[in-house]
Structures are given as structure tokens and as C-alpha cells.
Design a protein around this motif. Structure first.
Motif, PDB file in Angstrom:
ATOM      1  N   MET A 241       6.526  11.470 -33.140  1.00  0.00           N
ATOM      2  CA  MET A 241       5.571  10.745 -33.978  1.00  0.00           C
ATOM      3  C   MET A 241       5.583   9.269 -33.631  1.00  0.00           C
ATOM      4  SD  MET A 241       5.100  10.615 -38.143  1.00  0.00           S
ATOM      5  CE  MET A 241       6.779  10.089 -38.480  1.00  0.00           C
ATOM      6  N   MET A 242       4.414   8.722 -33.325  1.00  0.00           N
ATOM      7  CA  MET A 242       4.244   7.296 -33.128  1.00  0.00           C
ATOM      8  C   MET A 242       4.008   6.651 -34.489  1.00  0.00           C
ATOM      9  SD  MET A 242       4.650   6.871 -29.910  1.00  0.00           S
ATOM     10  CE  MET A 242       4.163   5.141 -29.825  1.00  0.00           C
ATOM     11  N   LEU A 243       4.781   5.629 -34.804  1.00  0.00           N
ATOM     12  CA  LEU A 243       4.729   5.010 -36.128  1.00  0.00           C
ATOM     13  C   LEU A 243       3.688   3.894 -36.155  1.00  0.00           C
ATOM     14  CD1 LEU A 243       8.566   4.927 -36.816  1.00  0.00           C
ATOM     15  CD2 LEU A 243       6.903   6.634 -37.564  1.00  0.00           C
ATOM     16  N   ASN A 244       2.436   4.298 -36.055  1.00  0.00           N
ATOM     17  CA  ASN A 244       1.330   3.350 -36.136  1.00  0.00           C
ATOM     18  C   ASN A 244       0.855   3.240 -37.583  1.00  0.00           C
ATOM     19  OD1 ASN A 244       1.390   3.260 -33.259  1.00  0.00           O
ATOM     20  ND2 ASN A 244       0.155   5.133 -33.214  1.00  0.00           N
ATOM     21  N   GLU A 245      -0.164   2.384 -37.804  1.00  0.00           N
ATOM     22  CA  GLU A 245      -0.749   2.287 -39.136  1.00  0.00           C
ATOM     23  C   GLU A 245      -1.239   3.657 -39.602  1.00  0.00           C
ATOM     24  OE1 GLU A 245      -1.297   0.143 -42.479  1.00  0.00           O
ATOM     25  OE2 GLU A 245      -0.632  -0.742 -40.584  1.00  0.00           O
ATOM     26  N   ARG A 246      -1.839   4.414 -38.662  1.00  0.00           N
ATOM     27  CA  ARG A 246      -2.141   5.822 -38.893  1.00  0.00           C
ATOM     28  C   ARG A 246      -1.279   6.615 -37.914  1.00  0.00           C
ATOM     29  NH1 ARG A 246      -5.983   9.024 -41.263  1.00  0.00           N
ATOM     30  NH2 ARG A 246      -6.397  11.036 -40.253  1.00  0.00           N
ATOM     31  N   PRO A 247      -0.268   7.335 -38.396  1.00  0.00           N
ATOM     32  CA  PRO A 247       0.682   8.001 -37.509  1.00  0.00           C
ATOM     33  C   PRO A 247       0.004   8.986 -36.550  1.00  0.00           C
ATOM     34  CG  PRO A 247       1.452   8.025 -39.785  1.00  0.00           C
ATOM     35  CD  PRO A 247       0.044   7.525 -39.814  1.00  0.00           C
ATOM     36  N   LEU A 248       0.555   9.081 -35.349  1.00  0.00           N
ATOM     37  CA  LEU A 248       0.101  10.045 -34.351  1.00  0.00           C
ATOM     38  C   LEU A 248       1.258  10.994 -34.049  1.00  0.00           C
ATOM     39  CD1 LEU A 248      -1.895  11.144 -32.255  1.00  0.00           C
ATOM     40  CD2 LEU A 248      -1.000   9.440 -30.644  1.00  0.00           C
ATOM     41  N   VAL A 249       1.043  12.278 -34.309  1.00  0.00           N
ATOM     42  CA  VAL A 249       2.069  13.295 -34.140  1.00  0.00           C
ATOM     43  C   VAL A 249       1.745  14.144 -32.918  1.00  0.00           C
ATOM     44  CG1 VAL A 249       3.241  15.267 -35.198  1.00  0.00           C
ATOM     45  CG2 VAL A 249       2.478  13.352 -36.626  1.00  0.00           C
ATOM     46  N   ASP A 250       2.734  14.326 -32.055  1.00  0.00           N
ATOM     47  CA  ASP A 250       2.615  15.230 -30.907  1.00  0.00           C
ATOM     48  C   ASP A 250       3.517  16.430 -31.146  1.00  0.00           C
ATOM     49  OD1 ASP A 250       0.997  14.172 -28.454  1.00  0.00           O
ATOM     50  OD2 ASP A 250       2.021  12.408 -29.261  1.00  0.00           O
ATOM     51  N   ILE A 251       2.930  17.635 -31.100  1.00  0.00           N
ATOM     52  CA  ILE A 251       3.692  18.861 -31.327  1.00  0.00           C
ATOM     53  C   ILE A 251       3.447  19.802 -30.157  1.00  0.00           C
ATOM     54  CG2 ILE A 251       4.099  20.823 -32.854  1.00  0.00           C
ATOM     55  CD1 ILE A 251       3.005  19.189 -35.150  1.00  0.00           C
ATOM     56  N   SER A 252       4.515  20.190 -29.472  1.00  0.00           N
ATOM     57  CA  SER A 252       4.438  21.143 -28.377  1.00  0.00           C
ATOM     58  C   SER A 252       5.497  22.218 -28.615  1.00  0.00           C
ATOM     59  CB  SER A 252       4.676  20.447 -27.032  1.00  0.00           C
ATOM     60  OG  SER A 252       4.651  21.372 -25.975  1.00  0.00           O
ATOM     61  N   LEU A 253       5.056  23.435 -28.948  1.00  0.00           N
ATOM     62  CA  LEU A 253       5.973  24.494 -29.347  1.00  0.00           C
ATOM     63  C   LEU A 253       5.664  25.790 -28.606  1.00  0.00           C
ATOM     64  CD1 LEU A 253       6.012  23.972 -33.229  1.00  0.00           C
ATOM     65  CD2 LEU A 253       7.662  23.117 -31.565  1.00  0.00           C
ATOM     66  N   ALA A 254       6.713  26.509 -28.259  1.00  0.00           N
ATOM     67  CA  ALA A 254       6.605  27.862 -27.718  1.00  0.00           C
ATOM     68  C   ALA A 254       7.166  28.817 -28.766  1.00  0.00           C
ATOM     69  CB  ALA A 254       7.383  27.979 -26.413  1.00  0.00           C
ATOM     70  N   ILE A 255       6.328  29.760 -29.206  1.00  0.00           N
ATOM     71  CA  ILE A 255       6.669  30.651 -30.314  1.00  0.00           C
ATOM     72  C   ILE A 255       6.754  32.076 -29.797  1.00  0.00           C
ATOM     73  CG2 ILE A 255       5.968  31.433 -32.614  1.00  0.00           C
ATOM     74  CD1 ILE A 255       4.322  28.819 -32.801  1.00  0.00           C
ATOM     75  N   SER A 256       7.814  32.779 -30.179  1.00  0.00           N
ATOM     76  CA  SER A 256       8.044  34.121 -29.648  1.00  0.00           C
ATOM     77  C   SER A 256       7.055  35.134 -30.204  1.00  0.00           C
ATOM     78  CB  SER A 256       9.470  34.570 -29.950  1.00  0.00           C
ATOM     79  OG  SER A 256       9.688  34.623 -31.359  1.00  0.00           O
ATOM     80  N   GLN A 257       7.077  35.338 -31.505  1.00  0.00           N
ATOM     81  CA  GLN A 257       6.226  36.339 -32.136  1.00  0.00           C
ATOM     82  C   GLN A 257       5.976  35.940 -33.577  1.00  0.00           C
ATOM     83  OE1 GLN A 257       6.952  38.635 -34.686  1.00  0.00           O
ATOM     84  NE2 GLN A 257       5.347  40.179 -34.452  1.00  0.00           N
ATOM     85  N   LEU A 258       4.709  36.039 -34.004  1.00  0.00           N
ATOM     86  CA  LEU A 258       4.342  35.671 -35.362  1.00  0.00           C
ATOM     87  C   LEU A 258       3.444  36.742 -35.954  1.00  0.00           C
ATOM     88  CD1 LEU A 258       4.229  33.682 -37.736  1.00  0.00           C
ATOM     89  CD2 LEU A 258       2.308  32.544 -36.601  1.00  0.00           C
ATOM     90  N   ASN A 259       3.907  37.348 -37.036  1.00  0.00           N
ATOM     91  CA  ASN A 259       3.108  38.343 -37.759  1.00  0.00           C
ATOM     92  C   ASN A 259       2.393  37.624 -38.891  1.00  0.00           C
ATOM     93  OD1 ASN A 259       2.021  40.442 -39.218  1.00  0.00           O
ATOM     94  ND2 ASN A 259       3.870  41.721 -39.142  1.00  0.00           N
ATOM     95  N   LEU A 260       1.147  37.218 -38.628  1.00  0.00           N
ATOM     96  CA  LEU A 260       0.399  36.434 -39.597  1.00  0.00           C
ATOM     97  C   LEU A 260       0.085  37.239 -40.857  1.00  0.00           C
ATOM     98  CD1 LEU A 260      -0.741  33.582 -39.839  1.00  0.00           C
ATOM     99  CD2 LEU A 260      -2.922  34.438 -38.975  1.00  0.00           C
ATOM    100  N   ASP A 261      -0.032  38.559 -40.727  1.00  0.00           N
ATOM    101  CA  ASP A 261      -0.329  39.405 -41.889  1.00  0.00           C
ATOM    102  C   ASP A 261       0.715  39.233 -42.984  1.00  0.00           C
ATOM    103  OD1 ASP A 261      -2.471  40.298 -40.493  1.00  0.00           O
ATOM    104  OD2 ASP A 261      -1.567  42.209 -39.891  1.00  0.00           O
ATOM    105  N   GLY A 262       1.962  39.035 -42.570  1.00  0.00           N
ATOM    106  CA  GLY A 262       3.034  38.921 -43.549  1.00  0.00           C
ATOM    107  C   GLY A 262       3.014  37.640 -44.347  1.00  0.00           C
ATOM    108  N   TYR A 263       2.231  36.640 -43.891  1.00  0.00           N
ATOM    109  CA  TYR A 263       2.188  35.342 -44.569  1.00  0.00           C
ATOM    110  C   TYR A 263       0.906  35.128 -45.366  1.00  0.00           C
ATOM    111  CZ  TYR A 263       6.312  34.014 -41.935  1.00  0.00           C
ATOM    112  OH  TYR A 263       7.582  33.953 -41.427  1.00  0.00           O
ATOM    113  N   LEU A 264       0.028  36.144 -45.398  1.00  0.00           N
ATOM    114  CA  LEU A 264      -1.241  36.006 -46.104  1.00  0.00           C
ATOM    115  C   LEU A 264      -1.263  36.888 -47.340  1.00  0.00           C
ATOM    116  CD1 LEU A 264      -3.740  36.053 -43.106  1.00  0.00           C
ATOM    117  CD2 LEU A 264      -2.792  34.076 -44.280  1.00  0.00           C
ATOM    118  N   LEU A 265      -1.770  36.316 -48.443  1.00  0.00           N
ATOM    119  CA  LEU A 265      -1.958  37.068 -49.679  1.00  0.00           C
ATOM    120  C   LEU A 265      -3.447  37.330 -49.863  1.00  0.00           C
ATOM    121  CD1 LEU A 265       0.428  35.452 -52.307  1.00  0.00           C
ATOM    122  CD2 LEU A 265       0.543  37.766 -51.404  1.00  0.00           C
ATOM    123  N   GLY A 266      -3.853  38.593 -49.787  1.00  0.00           N
ATOM    124  CA  GLY A 266      -5.241  38.931 -50.041  1.00  0.00           C
ATOM    125  C   GLY A 266      -6.173  38.566 -48.916  1.00  0.00           C
ATOM    126  N   LYS A 267      -5.640  37.931 -47.827  1.00  0.00           N
ATOM    127  CA  LYS A 267      -6.458  37.557 -46.670  1.00  0.00           C
ATOM    128  C   LYS A 267      -7.730  36.827 -47.094  1.00  0.00           C
ATOM    129  CE  LYS A 267      -4.670  41.503 -44.118  1.00  0.00           C
ATOM    130  NZ  LYS A 267      -4.993  42.733 -43.391  1.00  0.00           N
TER     131      LYS A 267
END
Length: 374
Positions: free
Chosen positions: A269-295
Motif C-alpha cells: 500500500m502506498m500511503l498517499n492522500e488516497r491510498p493505492l493498494v497493490d494485491i497479487s495473490l495465487a489461490i489454490s481452490q475456492l468454493n464460492l458456493d460455500g460463502y454465498l447465502l441464497g445466491k
């Protein structure tokens, strides 16, 4: 040999009167007292059986020093209970009664639970600039501090410990640890030194966190996650390298696991007046169904400029405009900063359909999300 008693009705004003120490607001008008036994000679001295009181908080400790080529200073304190909430009440009252611009900004950040990133940037920009070069070179200091219970943000933090050493105007933290809400163990080690050009403090070290109740931890820091089943966001293991300076914060070599999902990457994160966030992630497996209620997708409506989908699994190429997220409290924090996003997912499960090898790249600017690759 003898006894020493000291009392102050306004610790903030006393500290601020010392040259080189940033001004502290009068709202922090804590009472402070010390009672100790004293033994001293030309070669050193000891303040033993110390009893310190800060408002209604009390601790015990010992300070000793020896003279040599450098002064060897040892400081040890133990506090059974420290109620930070009660100490900050006068400051909050003071802020609310003042109409200055800075105080208005402080009041906004105090009342907004979803502006953590914004608050970090504001603290860096508005806070006092302290240089380690102002510390004396002729002292080697060792600190051993422990707090049994700390009351903060209406919750209990336990087993707070800090072991650190000051030498040659650098601070080495060998242990900084605590048991946070949600049965969360957090630890930090590293070194604080002065940057060559700016002389502002810079931290380099490692951090790790493990919790068995991530939801409770998020609620404590003011992040609410509605619409997620109760059996999700339970466990988190997180570790990596931390770099923190006056202009930039970064968390590198991240190894994390949330519930059953493994994550590697970098966040900065660059600490500017309006912060700038850089996110670079490698994710193995994500079951999105398990995190949704009622879709229910109607709750998401952040403005998206364009979405370009490029051969992800068996899905066809397509370009479309969509409202996918925004007014929900989950995404309201996105209005507070800009971001560059780069995600790689080995597998994403949506509506029981597995999608392999997803690459997601996007830029968030002023609440508008432009996707360049999906």
C-alpha cells in the motif's frame, strides 16, 4: 539509597514539554505517579520495587543502569490490566467538542468502521514525523514489557508481550505478541532503523497470525461480513515478511490459509492522500458456493467499466457491462482507496461448476472497477 515519589496531574503536557518529543493533545490528560526505591553510585543505579499508576491502571517494574563505554539500561515492567478504552475517553470527548479540520477528519475515522486502510494512510500523512537519529548513541537499552489483560475496542486482549533492544539508534524487536479476540495468536519480530534519505523510521521483519474464529476477529476491528454462512471464515493462518516505511507498507512472501483455501502472494500500500493498494495473490481452490447465502446477486452493484473474459476454462469470450458489487457493506470499503488487483485461481467452484486456471486482473479507481483480464 532512598525512596522516590513522583506525581503528575497531566502526563501528556509533561511529555510534550521535553525537547524533540511530538506534541500530545490535552485530551490525554492522564494522571501519573511513581513510587520506587533508589540505589545509586558513580557506576550505576537501580530503581526497584517500582509501582506505576496511570489513571486507574497500575503496574510494577524495575529499572537498572550501569556506566561503561556505553550506558547499559534495563527496563522491565509488568501490568496486570490496562484499560485503553478508559484512557482514550477524554480524547474522544475532546475531539467531538472541537471543529478544526483535523479533528473533523479524526471524528470521521473514529465513527467509520470500514475505513481501516484510509485511517492507516491518514495517520502516516498527518502524524508526527519521528527520527531515530534523535535517540542517543551512547545507550544500550533492553525492554521487557508484559500486560496480562488489555481492554481495547470493548474487547479483551491477553498476554501482550514486548521484548526489544535499542542500540546504535536501531531498535530490534525480538518478541511482540498478543492473544487477540477470536482466540487469535499474533506475533511480530524485526528491526526498526532510520531510512538514509528521509531519516524516517523503517521496519523490516516478519509477522504471523493464527485464529480459530476469524469472524470474531474481523468484527473486533470493525469489518462486518454479512451474507456469509456461519461455518465459513472460521480459521486463518497467515505469515510473511513485513516492510513498513513513511510512504509504503508491504506484506511479502505471504503464506496463508483461510478455511480450506491456500493463498500465496504480495500485498502493498502506498500511503498517499488516497491510498493505492497493490494485491497479487495465487489461490489454490475456492468454493464460492460455500460463502454465498441464497445466491442473491441483487445486493452487489459497484459500477464496472468493462469486463473482458478471455478463454477461462470452457467459458466463451465475452464483453459486457455489469453491476456486481458496491452498496453492500462488504464492498463499501472499496470507496476509500484505489487498487491494482492480480489474482490467479487454480480452481473456482460456482454453482457446483468447477472453473480451472482463472486469471483476474483489474484496476480500481474512484470506486470504478475496470477489468482487463478475466
Amino acid at each position: 539509597k532512598g525512596k522516590l515519589n513522583f506525581n503528575s496531574k497531566n502526563l501528556a503536557r509533561l511529555i510534550s514539554s521535553v525537547d524533540g518529543i511530538p506534541y500530545l493533545p490535552d485530551g490525554l490528560d492522564w494522571t501519573f505517579s511513581v513510587m520506587t526505591s533508589v540505589a545509586a553510585s558513580t557506576m550505576g543505579g537501580t530503581f526497584s520495587d517500582m509501582i506505576l499508576k496511570l489513571n486507574n491502571n497500575q503496574g510494577t517494574g524495575k529499572i537498572s543502569f550501569q556506566r561503561g563505554r556505553k550506558i547499559d539500561l534495563n527496563i522491565k515492567f509488568a501490568v496486570n490490566k490496562l484499560d485503553i478504552d478508559s484512557l482514550l475517553k477524554p480524547a474522544v470527548t475532546k475531539v467531538k467538542s472541537n471543529n478544526t479540520k483535523v479533528d473533523n477528519e479524526t471524528r470521521k475515522s473514529t465513527n467509520n468502521n470500514n475505513s481501516i486502510i484510509e485511517n492507516v494512510a491518514r495517520t502516516s500523512l498527518l502524524g508526527p514525523k519521528f527520527s531515530l537519529k534523535s535517540l542517543p548513541k551512547g545507550i544500550i537499552a533492553t525492554f521487557d514489557l508484559s500486560f496480562g489483560v488489555v481492554i481495547y475496542n470493548k474487547a479483551v486482549v491477553r498476554q501482550v508481550k514486548l521484548n526489544a533492544n535499542l542500540e546504535d539508534q536501531e531498535i530490534t524487536i525480538s518478541q511482540a505478541s498478543a492473544l487477540l479476540p477470536g482466540s487469535t495468536d499474533v506475533g511480530l519480530q524485526g528491526i526498526i532503523f532510520a531510512e538514509k534519505k528521509t531519516e524516517f523510521p523503517r521496519f523490516e521483519g516478519t509477522a504471523d497470525l493464527m485464529t480459530n474464529n476469524l469472524r470474531a476477529l474481523l468484527n473486533w476491528i470493525g469489518v462486518n461480513i454479512p451474507g456469509v454462512p456461519g461455518d465459513r471464515l472460521i480459521k486463518l493462518a497467515l505469515g510473511g515478511k513485513v516492510l513498513a516505511g513513511a510512504k509504503k507498507l508491504s506484506f511479502n512472501s505471504i503464506l496463508a490459509q483461510i478455511d480450506g483455501t491456500k493463498i500465496k502472494g504480495v500485498v502493498s500500500m502506498m500511503l498517499n492522500e488516497r491510498p493505492l493498494v497493490d494485491i497479487s495473490l495465487a489461490i489454490s481452490q475456492l468454493n464460492l458456493d460455500g460463502y454465498l447465502l441464497g445466491k442473491d446477486s441483487k445486493r452487489f452493484n459497484l459500477k464496472v467499466l468493462t469486463i473482458r473474459k478471455v478463454n477461462s476454462g470452457t467459458a466463451p469470450d465475452k464483453i459486457k457491462k455489469a453491476n456486481i458489487m458496491g452498496s453492500s457493506s462488504v464492498f463499501s470499503i472499496l470507496k476509500k482507496f484505489d487498487a491494482n488487483l492480480d489474482f490467479k485461481l487454480d480452481e473456482l467452484v460456482v454453482d457446483n461448476l468447477p472453473i480451472k486456471k482463472i486469471i483476474f486482473r483489474a484496476k480500481l479507481r474512484k470506486s470504478r472497477l475496470a477489468l482487463s483480464n478475466l
